[in-house]
Design a protein around this motif. Structure first.
Motif: not given
Length: 516
Positions: A142, A161, A230
């Protein structure tokens, strides 16, 4: 793996006694305060490429954030280190993100080859950092694309997310985030003084996010907080450390780099950033503790950084200066033509070094004359330390031994690869900043062959381990072989440029696992 972008050993040492959170925890482990990114190319992509491959850029292929490659399908032959330049959908502004230019496996990839149940996850604000830490075979990767955290096409967004991205969007839109707004720590007070670099004045309302300004958000602790959110989300989504397998979670935190570029490294802004980073890492490790995960942390940086020359001059460094490119101008080609009778296409990148790529149409006989003329002209510039040609680099063996003692030529060789590096490479003198003209968001930089950019902290921490301090110079390419030995991962001989570091200060030797 926790990588803090642009965290030099000097910064870590300066504030080490003031840390009380996650950085304080790491400082109680096995600490190597004089670790080196050995190469001259002290940029984001080369620096991250060493951390989990155990291989220097000269071998792993990541010679810079950008380079020129004859095989590139682009007209200008430009290559971005984390881009699939063979994909027609990819553009310089909106790259198709890929680790295809990384020529060696990462630790996570070695681990997945040995155990198909192991998982390899990488998270960063910067796409290139995530790619260099994870490699081509990640279970999840990511990065921030300027609007949201995203992943590779075809991979679903899982768990929270979308919620995280929505919270980030609100922060950028309003400029608010009370969780991260804090009073100035007492140890930061001495840095609270006005400062001017070119047209930019500092000292008022540091690290505030102006409503709607995404750049401000990146240049603040808020972006690190989001990156860690995250990472934690992906840890749970992939059940990292919560199954009968060893996993790799690589997290690169970019805000320190953006703060360093925008505000320099010796101001109130950097102190506030590191204080917040210490708190955030403490919270992150606490989350891992609450889950009962047995984890090892390797902690380092992709490079250090140089403060703005204006402030360095005020703080007892009269030799600090900005690069004056006046002698490297449009007249340079005319001068080379005059001395050698040859014309060429020029590419100049004022970051870690200026790099020239000659016209490939030059004949074999003409190239040496052109290069020698160009080298002679460049070396007349009083701010240039060294100029190396391809022939110089090919004649230089790969460096070995103590990275602190490498010559400038050896440092350049550690990040030079035929076919990707330029025909002529330039290294600036110590103290000369490659930022010729300061402006908002960019008053200071890194990328030199000098120790303020090469020397970074390195620490390993695991619950219950006996900590120690070892000031002998080591390299960031030592991280991967050290972790491989710690988990008993058998990697073919010669896979690493680095060596295993024994993390047991007693009679035991954590480096024995590989041979057993």
């Amino acid at each position: 793996m926790v990588a803090v972008d642009q965290l030099s050993s000097d910064l870590f040492a300066q504030f080490r006694d003031d840390f009380t959170g996650g950085l304080a925890r790491l400082a109680q482990g096995a600490v190597f305060p004089s670790a080196y990114q050995g190469q001259a190319a002290t940029e984001t992509c080369p620096g991250h490429s060493t951390l989990l491959t155990g291989v220097r850029p000269a071998r792993n292929g990541i010679v810079g954030n950008n380079w020129v490659e004859a095989s590139s399908p682009r007209e200008d032959k430009a290559v971005y280190c984390a881009e699939d330049t063979t994909d027609p959908a990819s553009t310089r502004r909106k790259p198709v993100v890929s680790a295809r230019h990384l020529l060696v496996p990462t630790l996570g990839e070695w681990l997945k080859q040995a155990d198909e149940d192991s998982r390899n996850v990488a998270v960063s604000l910067k796409d290139r950092a995530a790619m260099m830490l994870g490699g081509t075979a990640t279970d999840a990767a990511w990065w921030w694309d300027g609007e949201a955290f995203v992943t590779h096409a075809g991979r679903p967004a899982v768990r929270d997310i979308d919620t995280i991205n929505a919270a980030i969007a609100r922060t950028i839109a309003t400029g608010d985030n009370p969780v991260l707004d804090r009073s100035t720590p007492g140890f930061c007070a001495r840095f609270d003084r006005s400062f001017t670099a070119g047209p930019v004045e500092f000292g008022a309302n540091p690290l505030a996010v102006r409503p709607g300004n995404e750049g401000d958000w990146r240049r603040s602790p808020r972006s690190d907080r989001a990156t860690l959110a995250v990472a934690l989300d992906q840890l749970d989504a992939n059940r990292l450390g919560q199954r009968d397998a060893t996993d790799v979670l690589a997290v690169s935190l970019s805000a320190t780099d953006y703060v360093g570029h925008a505000y320099g490294t010796n101001g109130l802004e950097m102190c506030l950033q590191l204080a917040a980073l210490d708190d955030m890492l403490g919270d992150f490790f606490g989350e891992l503790d609450d889950r009962g995960i047995d984890y090892v942390v390797a902690f380092s940086a992709d490079h250090g950084g140089q403060d703005a020359p204006e402030r360095l001059v005020e703080m007892a460094d009269p030799g600090a200066a900005r690069f004056d490119p006046s002698l490297i101008s449009d007249d340079l080609e005319l001068e080379v033509r005059s001395r050698a009778g040859i014309t060429f296409d020029r590419r100049l990148v004022y970051n870690y070094a200026s790099e020239f790529v000659l016209d490939p149409g030059l004949s074999t006989a003409d190239r040496p004359r052109t290069i020698e003329a160009l080298k002679a002209i460049l070396l007349e510039h009083p701010q240039i330390e060294a100029v190396f040609s391809e022939a110089d680099m090919l004649a230089t063996p790969a460096p070995d031994g103590n990275p602190q003692d490498w010559t400038v030529r050896q440092r350049a060789r550690a990040s030079w690869r035929k076919g990707r590096s330029g025909d002529v490479t330039i290294l600036l003198k110590r103290g000369v900043s490659a930022v010729s003209i300061p402006g908002e968001g960019y008053i200071a930089t890194h990328g030199s062959p000098w120790d303020y950019d090469r020397r970074v902290p390195l620490a390993f921490w695991r619950k219950g381990m006996d900590g120690f301090e070892q000031p002998v110079p080591v390299e960031t390419v030592d991280i991967a072989p050290t972790l491989a030995a710690l988990i008993g991962l058998d990697v073919p001989e010669g896979s690493f440029d680095g060596r295993c570091l024994d993390l047991d200060p007693g009679e035991g030797n954590t480096c024995g696992a590989v041979s057993e």
